[in-house]
Design an enzyme around this catalytic site. Sequence first.
Site, PDB file in Angstrom:
ATOM      1  N   VAL A   1       0.817  -1.228   0.000  1.00  0.00           N
ATOM      2  CA  VAL A   1       0.000   0.000   0.000  1.00  0.00           C
ATOM      3  C   VAL A   1       0.848   1.274   0.000  1.00  0.00           C
ATOM      4  O   VAL A   1       0.302   2.368  -0.102  1.00  0.00           O
ATOM      5  CB  VAL A   1      -1.013   0.023   1.178  1.00  0.00           C
ATOM      6  CG1 VAL A   1      -1.971  -1.160   1.082  1.00  0.00           C
ATOM      7  CG2 VAL A   1      -0.311   0.055   2.526  1.00  0.00           C
TER       8      VAL A   1
ATOM      9  N   TYR B   1       8.840   4.188  13.762  1.00  0.00           N
ATOM     10  CA  TYR B   1       7.434   3.789  13.959  1.00  0.00           C
ATOM     11  C   TYR B   1       6.633   4.944  14.538  1.00  0.00           C
ATOM     12  O   TYR B   1       5.592   5.330  13.996  1.00  0.00           O
ATOM     13  CB  TYR B   1       7.408   2.583  14.900  1.00  0.00           C
ATOM     14  CG  TYR B   1       6.047   2.005  15.184  1.00  0.00           C
ATOM     15  CD1 TYR B   1       5.308   1.369  14.186  1.00  0.00           C
ATOM     16  CD2 TYR B   1       5.501   2.049  16.473  1.00  0.00           C
ATOM     17  CE1 TYR B   1       4.062   0.806  14.461  1.00  0.00           C
ATOM     18  CE2 TYR B   1       4.272   1.493  16.750  1.00  0.00           C
ATOM     19  CZ  TYR B   1       3.556   0.868  15.750  1.00  0.00           C
ATOM     20  OH  TYR B   1       2.322   0.306  16.029  1.00  0.00           O
TER      21      TYR B   1
ATOM     22  N   ALA C   1      -5.323   3.178  11.994  1.00  0.00           N
ATOM     23  CA  ALA C   1      -4.800   2.470  13.165  1.00  0.00           C
ATOM     24  C   ALA C   1      -3.539   3.188  13.628  1.00  0.00           C
ATOM     25  O   ALA C   1      -2.468   3.037  13.042  1.00  0.00           O
ATOM     26  CB  ALA C   1      -4.479   1.017  12.804  1.00  0.00           C
TER      27      ALA C   1
ATOM     28  N   ASN D   1      -1.800   7.181   0.382  1.00  0.00           N
ATOM     29  CA  ASN D   1      -2.499   6.419  -0.667  1.00  0.00           C
ATOM     30  C   ASN D   1      -3.877   5.952  -0.210  1.00  0.00           C
ATOM     31  O   ASN D   1      -4.851   6.016  -0.960  1.00  0.00           O
ATOM     32  CB  ASN D   1      -1.660   5.196  -1.086  1.00  0.00           C
ATOM     33  CG  ASN D   1      -0.425   5.600  -1.878  1.00  0.00           C
ATOM     34  OD1 ASN D   1      -0.394   6.660  -2.491  1.00  0.00           O
ATOM     35  ND2 ASN D   1       0.598   4.755  -1.852  1.00  0.00           N
TER      36      ASN D   1
END
Length: 311
Positions: A57, A145, A114, A99
């Site tokens: 993705v 992250y 999320a 995207n």
Amino acid sequence: MRVLITGAAGFLGSHLVDRFLKDGHVVVGMDNFITGSKDNVRHLHASENFELVEHDVSKFIDLGGDLDGVLHFASPASPIDYLELPIQTLKVGSLGTHNTLGVAKAKNARFFLASTSEVYGDPAVHPQPESYWGHVNPVGPRGVYDEAKRFAEAMTMAYHRYHGLDTRIVRIFNTYGPRMRPGDGRVVSNFIVQALRGDPITVYGDGEQTRSFCYVDDLVEGIYRLFHDGGADPVNIGNDGEFTVRELADLVVRLVGSESKIVLEPLPVDDPKQRRPDLTRAGDMLGWGPKIPLEEGLQRTVEYFRQVVRT
Ligand code: NAD
Ligand code: UDP
């Protein structure tokens, strides 16, 4: 409804697919299997309402047909995964979020991100309400992250404010349960697998750092309600029972009935010292709260790992 769920072959994504299918919705799952597995959705192979598309993705998404929702769950999530995959993690949180927001806008669909309790970093405010801006080291190893998710939140709010897109952001606190990868490195799966094999239980640091562990069914119910009934502001979903890592180790050893001994190993860089969600907003907005206590959730998870782990 027809919804797109990215990261559908992962731990949480696969449970979320099950939840949407249970209520009669149609789900397109998208995954590149970088940390997930087709095994997590194999039980759905005969379902007419589910299809699985292999795609990264972080690259342009070309998907036919109408959509009512886009739920972006794709991302490495375990510290050992995102430390091994730093660039992919930054890309899926940034380009992947852009995207998937683009797909939601093109299809006039609701977007659901999320996000994570990691946006609070090593928190100086405890427990953490959504109004806390966090304490993150952008150049430390975990920054790949944490900052990707912080960017993802900012991008989601920009699409909401600038394009008027209907959006949701969930900040997920440490969640555990069946379909975690035995080797994914997170503390619950590590300890259970070590206890089942009679291997040493690897407690990092002195084990006095705390986490709040949520059973996957509780989390998925909170997410499902937030998708349907929530608003654009971020919402913490998790369990507010707080345990030291040492307490977790002792509990797992007892529940498994294991002979394993605890060994202390070095604490990873920037490992948060404490973490517990303030769940006031989730309660007020969604009438939701966690129901499954740690001991019961761990028992169910141990049963799962007994079946998948060779001892
Ligand atoms: P997981 O690793 O089991 O699942 C992630 C899935 O995303 C995998 O199937 C993986 O193959 C897929 N993926 C990764 N990059 C991709 C890409 N570029 N294109 C397509 N698919 C890709 O992790 P999880 O625990 O299920 O986490 C799911 C989501 O929830 C993640 O966004 C994570 O950040 C978030 N989250 C999870 C927790 C938790 O405790 N499990 C806590 C906070 C946030
Ligand atoms: N941890 C541990 N032993 C392990 C794995 C993790 O003591 O084998 C600790 C880790 O240092 C952290 C906590 O358990 O303090 C939770 O780690 P996890 O990787 O599950 O998630 P985090 O909340 O750090 O993202």
